[in-house]
Design a protein around this motif. Structure first.
Motif, PDB file in Angstrom:
ATOM      1  N   VAL A   5       0.832  -1.204   0.000  1.00 14.98           N
ATOM      2  CA  VAL A   5       0.000   0.000   0.000  1.00 14.98           C
ATOM      3  C   VAL A   5       0.863   1.249   0.000  1.00 14.98           C
ATOM      4  O   VAL A   5       0.586   2.238  -0.702  1.00 14.98           O
ATOM      5  CB  VAL A   5      -0.955  -0.022   1.218  1.00 14.98           C
ATOM      6  N   ASN A  34      -8.445   6.202  -1.012  1.00 14.00           N
ATOM      7  CA  ASN A  34      -8.824   4.817  -0.701  1.00 14.00           C
ATOM      8  C   ASN A  34      -7.641   4.043  -0.104  1.00 14.00           C
ATOM      9  O   ASN A  34      -7.796   3.292   0.856  1.00 14.00           O
ATOM     10  CB  ASN A  34      -9.317   4.106  -1.953  1.00 14.00           C
ATOM     11  N   LEU A  38      -7.080   2.364   3.551  1.00 12.75           N
ATOM     12  CA  LEU A  38      -6.699   0.966   3.670  1.00 12.75           C
ATOM     13  C   LEU A  38      -5.447   0.812   4.547  1.00 12.75           C
ATOM     14  O   LEU A  38      -5.334  -0.123   5.342  1.00 12.75           O
ATOM     15  CB  LEU A  38      -6.451   0.392   2.270  1.00 12.75           C
ATOM     16  N   SER A  41      -6.423   1.258   8.284  1.00 25.34           N
ATOM     17  CA  SER A  41      -7.109   0.088   8.833  1.00 25.34           C
ATOM     18  C   SER A  41      -6.142  -1.077   9.034  1.00 25.34           C
ATOM     19  O   SER A  41      -6.235  -1.838   9.998  1.00 25.34           O
ATOM     20  CB  SER A  41      -8.258  -0.334   7.921  1.00 25.34           C
TER      21      SER A  41
END
Length: 221
Positions: A5, A34, A38, A41
């Motif tokens: 990510v 987004n 992500l 989280s």
């Protein structure tokens, strides 16, 4: 996954810097948002919660201390006297503290315990008294050189002894009431085992004994 990510975000930001068309910029900005969500989280789920160390629960010990057994020196020698209502026991012992004397009175027994006399404990007990006493009336008096135990009799009268003994007076009294009983029994045995002449003699002596002439009749036996 977190590393991927991060790399995607870096590349998208580089593309955002060189993009010029509004639609492309919008798409890149939307994807960056987004990926950032992500990443957040993922970082939350990967973080380990702090676990407080378990505190051991103290276990209370309910073991009671064992008191050492008390040793007593037996006081077997004492004096006593009486009247018609009470009996007094005299225990010779010096240096006794009245607060350290325990006396247990029961209808037929006495138990006196004396503690802390020059480092020793003493005991004077009578397991079975001659007759019953009244425990609630009994008392102990501590004097400088002796202890006086007063016991009140359950019934008035004279005790033959302070210790229990069977009363042997009644049988002897019964014999005294009939002094001829022994002689009559002997004559009966002689009559049953004797010949005719003996039976006549005993029968005559028997008759004379009942009429008060026993002395003369027994001379011929």
């Amino acid at each position: 996954m977190a590393e991927e990510v991060v790399l995607d975000l870096e590349e998208l930001r580089q593309l955002q810097n060189i993009a010029k068309r509004p639609r492309v910029l919008h798409l890149i900005s939307s994807e960056i948002c987004n990926l950032e969500k992500l990443r957040e989280s993922a970082s939350v789920s990967s973080a380990k919660p702090e676990v407080e160390p378990a505190v051991p629960v103290p276990v209370s010990s309910s073991v009671k201390p064992v008191s050492p057994s008390v040793n007593y020196v037996t006081l077997g020698t004492f004096s006593w006297d009486q009247d018609s209502e009470k009996v007094k026991v005299y225990i010779s012992l010096e240096g006794v503290d009245e607060d350290k004397v325990e006396a247990e009175f029961k209808p037929m027994s006495l138990d006196v315990k004396i503690h802390g006399v020059q480092g020793k404990n003493y005991r004077c007990a009578i397991p079975k008294l001659h007759k019953e006493i009244v425990p609630e009336k009994c008392k102990v008096l501590v004097k400088p050189k002796r202890i006086v135990v007063t016991m009140f009799k359950s019934s008035r009268g004279n005790w033959m002894d302070i210790h229990y003994k069977e009363d042997k007076i009644k049988p002897s009294l019964e014999k005294e009431k009939d002094p001829m009983a022994g002689i009559m029994d002997m004559m009966k045995n002689m009559y049953e085992g004797g010949d005719e002449e003996m039976k006549k003699t005993i029968a005559k002596a028997w008759t004379d004994a009942r009429s008060g002439k026993a002395g003369d009749s027994l001379k011929g036996l």
